[in-house]
Design a protein around this motif. Structure first.
Motif, PDB file in Angstrom:
ATOM      1  N   THR A  36      12.627  -2.995  98.449  1.00 34.34           N
ATOM      2  CA  THR A  36      14.034  -3.123  98.811  1.00 34.34           C
ATOM      3  C   THR A  36      14.815  -2.086  98.034  1.00 34.34           C
ATOM      4  OG1 THR A  36      13.769  -5.493  99.152  1.00 34.34           O
ATOM      5  CG2 THR A  36      16.005  -4.681  98.893  1.00 34.34           C
ATOM      6  N   LEU A  37      15.719  -1.431  98.708  1.00 35.16           N
ATOM      7  CA  LEU A  37      16.600  -0.458  98.074  1.00 35.16           C
ATOM      8  C   LEU A  37      17.966  -1.109  97.889  1.00 35.16           C
ATOM      9  CD1 LEU A  37      17.308   2.532  97.278  1.00 35.16           C
ATOM     10  CD2 LEU A  37      18.065   2.795  99.641  1.00 35.16           C
ATOM     11  N   VAL A  38      18.495  -1.018  96.689  1.00 32.83           N
ATOM     12  CA  VAL A  38      19.849  -1.469  96.412  1.00 32.83           C
ATOM     13  C   VAL A  38      20.572  -0.310  95.741  1.00 32.83           C
ATOM     14  CG1 VAL A  38      21.324  -3.097  95.172  1.00 32.83           C
ATOM     15  CG2 VAL A  38      19.161  -3.879  96.157  1.00 32.83           C
ATOM     16  N   LYS A  59      22.944  -5.848  87.224  1.00 32.09           N
ATOM     17  CA  LYS A  59      23.252  -5.278  85.911  1.00 32.09           C
ATOM     18  C   LYS A  59      22.012  -5.316  85.008  1.00 32.09           C
ATOM     19  CE  LYS A  59      27.210  -5.262  82.848  1.00 32.09           C
ATOM     20  NZ  LYS A  59      28.441  -5.912  82.451  1.00 32.09           N
ATOM     21  N   VAL A  60      21.258  -6.409  85.091  1.00 30.29           N
ATOM     22  CA  VAL A  60      20.019  -6.542  84.314  1.00 30.29           C
ATOM     23  C   VAL A  60      19.001  -5.512  84.790  1.00 30.29           C
ATOM     24  CG1 VAL A  60      18.060  -8.071  83.813  1.00 30.29           C
ATOM     25  CG2 VAL A  60      20.399  -8.983  83.789  1.00 30.29           C
ATOM     26  N   HIS A  61      18.849  -5.370  86.088  1.00 31.12           N
ATOM     27  CA  HIS A  61      17.879  -4.417  86.637  1.00 31.12           C
ATOM     28  C   HIS A  61      18.228  -2.983  86.221  1.00 31.12           C
ATOM     29  CE1 HIS A  61      15.369  -6.996  89.204  1.00 31.12           C
ATOM     30  NE2 HIS A  61      16.458  -7.747  89.276  1.00 31.12           N
ATOM     31  N   ILE A  62      19.501  -2.650  86.284  1.00 24.59           N
ATOM     32  CA  ILE A  62      19.940  -1.305  85.911  1.00 24.59           C
ATOM     33  C   ILE A  62      19.681  -1.054  84.433  1.00 24.59           C
ATOM     34  CG2 ILE A  62      21.979   0.179  85.638  1.00 24.59           C
ATOM     35  CD1 ILE A  62      23.021  -1.162  88.283  1.00 24.59           C
ATOM     36  N   SER A  63      19.972  -2.051  83.593  1.00 25.72           N
ATOM     37  CA  SER A  63      19.772  -1.875  82.149  1.00 25.72           C
ATOM     38  C   SER A  63      18.303  -1.689  81.796  1.00 25.72           C
ATOM     39  CB  SER A  63      20.357  -3.067  81.379  1.00 25.72           C
ATOM     40  OG  SER A  63      19.548  -4.215  81.540  1.00 25.72           O
ATOM     41  N   LYS A  64      17.416  -2.117  82.666  1.00 30.30           N
ATOM     42  CA  LYS A  64      15.968  -1.986  82.432  1.00 30.30           C
ATOM     43  C   LYS A  64      15.364  -0.841  83.245  1.00 30.30           C
ATOM     44  CE  LYS A  64      15.902  -5.798  79.960  1.00 30.30           C
ATOM     45  NZ  LYS A  64      15.842  -5.750  78.511  1.00 30.30           N
ATOM     46  N   GLY A  65      16.212   0.047  83.776  1.00 23.70           N
ATOM     47  CA  GLY A  65      15.703   1.187  84.541  1.00 23.70           C
ATOM     48  C   GLY A  65      14.959   0.779  85.787  1.00 23.70           C
ATOM     49  N   SER A  66      15.407  -0.282  86.437  1.00 26.64           N
ATOM     50  CA  SER A  66      14.771  -0.850  87.643  1.00 26.64           C
ATOM     51  C   SER A  66      13.345  -1.322  87.387  1.00 26.64           C
ATOM     52  CB  SER A  66      14.804   0.156  88.801  1.00 26.64           C
ATOM     53  OG  SER A  66      16.128   0.383  89.210  1.00 26.64           O
ATOM     54  N   MET A  67      13.020  -1.618  86.136  1.00 19.72           N
ATOM     55  CA  MET A  67      11.675  -2.086  85.782  1.00 19.72           C
ATOM     56  C   MET A  67      11.731  -3.464  85.124  1.00 19.72           C
ATOM     57  SD  MET A  67       9.634   0.343  86.743  1.00 19.72           S
ATOM     58  CE  MET A  67       8.146   0.484  85.792  1.00 19.72           C
ATOM     59  N   PHE A  68      12.724  -4.276  85.489  1.00 21.13           N
ATOM     60  CA  PHE A  68      12.865  -5.618  84.922  1.00 21.13           C
ATOM     61  C   PHE A  68      11.658  -6.477  85.270  1.00 21.13           C
ATOM     62  CE2 PHE A  68      14.674 -10.013  85.425  1.00 21.13           C
ATOM     63  CZ  PHE A  68      14.782 -10.278  84.067  1.00 21.13           C
ATOM     64  N   ASN A  69      11.147  -6.297  86.462  1.00 20.01           N
ATOM     65  CA  ASN A  69       9.934  -6.993  86.863  1.00 20.01           C
ATOM     66  C   ASN A  69       8.915  -5.945  87.305  1.00 20.01           C
ATOM     67  OD1 ASN A  69      11.393  -6.315  89.204  1.00 20.01           O
ATOM     68  ND2 ASN A  69      10.281  -7.837  90.390  1.00 20.01           N
ATOM     69  N   PRO A  72       6.399  -3.473  93.198  1.00 20.85           N
ATOM     70  CA  PRO A  72       5.253  -3.388  94.118  1.00 20.85           C
ATOM     71  C   PRO A  72       4.843  -1.914  94.246  1.00 20.85           C
ATOM     72  CG  PRO A  72       7.276  -3.688  95.362  1.00 20.85           C
ATOM     73  CD  PRO A  72       7.648  -3.738  93.916  1.00 20.85           C
ATOM     74  N   VAL A  73       3.955  -1.486  93.374  1.00 20.50           N
ATOM     75  CA  VAL A  73       3.647  -0.071  93.194  1.00 20.50           C
ATOM     76  C   VAL A  73       3.214   0.610  94.491  1.00 20.50           C
ATOM     77  CG1 VAL A  73       2.215   1.580  91.915  1.00 20.50           C
ATOM     78  CG2 VAL A  73       3.086  -0.465  90.778  1.00 20.50           C
ATOM     79  N   PHE A  74       2.326  -0.012  95.252  1.00 18.34           N
ATOM     80  CA  PHE A  74       1.863   0.632  96.488  1.00 18.34           C
ATOM     81  C   PHE A  74       3.001   0.786  97.485  1.00 18.34           C
ATOM     82  CE2 PHE A  74      -0.098   0.701 100.717  1.00 18.34           C
ATOM     83  CZ  PHE A  74      -0.885   1.829 100.570  1.00 18.34           C
ATOM     84  N   ALA A  75       3.841  -0.240  97.608  1.00 16.46           N
ATOM     85  CA  ALA A  75       4.974  -0.160  98.535  1.00 16.46           C
ATOM     86  C   ALA A  75       5.972   0.901  98.090  1.00 16.46           C
ATOM     87  CB  ALA A  75       5.651  -1.521  98.650  1.00 16.46           C
ATOM     88  N   VAL A  76       6.196   1.023  96.793  1.00 14.57           N
ATOM     89  CA  VAL A  76       7.088   2.061  96.276  1.00 14.57           C
ATOM     90  C   VAL A  76       6.489   3.443  96.557  1.00 14.57           C
ATOM     91  CG1 VAL A  76       8.100   3.054  94.178  1.00 14.57           C
ATOM     92  CG2 VAL A  76       8.163   0.575  94.538  1.00 14.57           C
ATOM     93  N   TYR A  77       5.195   3.590  96.337  1.00 15.96           N
ATOM     94  CA  TYR A  77       4.518   4.864  96.579  1.00 15.96           C
ATOM     95  C   TYR A  77       4.593   5.254  98.059  1.00 15.96           C
ATOM     96  CZ  TYR A  77       0.760   8.283  97.070  1.00 15.96           C
ATOM     97  OH  TYR A  77       0.038   9.404  97.384  1.00 15.96           O
ATOM     98  N   THR A  78       4.315   4.323  98.952  1.00 24.29           N
ATOM     99  CA  THR A  78       4.376   4.669 100.374  1.00 24.29           C
ATOM    100  C   THR A  78       5.810   4.922 100.825  1.00 24.29           C
ATOM    101  OG1 THR A  78       4.256   2.325 100.976  1.00 24.29           O
ATOM    102  CG2 THR A  78       2.198   3.566 101.019  1.00 24.29           C
ATOM    103  N   SER A  79       6.778   4.278 100.191  1.00 21.33           N
ATOM    104  CA  SER A  79       8.183   4.601 100.477  1.00 21.33           C
ATOM    105  C   SER A  79       8.486   6.037 100.069  1.00 21.33           C
ATOM    106  CB  SER A  79       9.121   3.635  99.749  1.00 21.33           C
ATOM    107  OG  SER A  79       8.996   2.339 100.264  1.00 21.33           O
ATOM    108  N   MET A  80       7.945   6.457  98.930  1.00 21.90           N
ATOM    109  CA  MET A  80       8.123   7.839  98.490  1.00 21.90           C
ATOM    110  C   MET A  80       7.517   8.807  99.518  1.00 21.90           C
ATOM    111  SD  MET A  80       6.413   9.967  95.372  1.00 21.90           S
ATOM    112  CE  MET A  80       4.903  10.000  96.331  1.00 21.90           C
TER     113      MET A  80
END
Length: 191
Positions: A36-38, A59-69, A72-80
């Motif tokens: 999901t893109l926000v 705000k929490v996600h941004i403070s953690k560089g979008s790595m709070f959780n 989904p690495v494969f989904a992020v990679y295929t989105s790239m």
């Protein structure tokens, strides 16, 4: 201004600065389900008076560089990869031109073929999902058999409306839309 752009993100040029928050599920134009893109303007963060669970607090996600959780690495990679494909095509401007061609082709057939009628009024039509119905329900079985025989799938309309819905997201080729238009035209010649 908040907008759910799940169906049309990266399908056409928009002035993204007009939006305070954009939400988009990737599964239609940007990549596979699971991403999901926000996009959010920082000045709208933290203005909620009630407690928000940390997983839903941007705000929490941004403070953690979008790595709070764990993402989904494969989904992020295929989105790239999808976004690189889009960039190589010429970017959003180029895909918008292609999407306009697909939409003009299908809507032209819907408007000219007396066997079909579009659901949406012309000024509200989507370039991503053309919705239409048969004027003569007696032709449904024949039409359904024809488009399935042509290798088309997923043409059934939304469960709340019925009819047909031709989804024409970025990855669908103009040639695929031509196949559907040929089937619709063939139905007219047989009726």
């Amino acid at each position: 201004m908040v907008c759910d752009m799940s169906s049309d993100i990266f399908s056409r040029q928009l002035d993204f600065s007009k939006f305070d928050l954009i939400y988009a599920g990737a599964q239609k134009n940007m990549g596979p389900a699971g991403t999901t893109l926000v996009v959010v303007k920082e000045d709208v963060l933290g203005k909620v008076s009630r407690k928000i669970p940390s997983m839903m607090d941007y705000k929490v996600h941004i403070s953690k560089g979008s790595m709070f959780n764990t993402p989904p690495v494969f989904a992020v990679y295929t989105s790239m990869l999808t976004m690189q494909w889009l960039k190589d095509l010429g970017g959003i401007k180029a895909i918008e031109e292609e999407n306009d061609k697909k939409a003009r082709l299908i809507y032209s057939e819907i408007d000219l073929n007396p066997l079909f009628k579009g659901y949406a009024v012309k000024e509200d039509r989507s370039n991503m999902n053309a919705t239409f119905t048969l004027e003569n329900e007696n032709l449904k079985e024949t039409f359904d058999a024809m488009w399935k025989e042509a290798g088309i799938n997923g043409l059934n309309g939304h469960r709340s409306v019925g009819g047909y819905r031709a989804s024409m997201y970025n990855a669908l080729s103009l040639d695929s839309v031509k196949v559907l238009v040929e089937v619709m035209s063939d139905l007219e010649s047989k009726a």
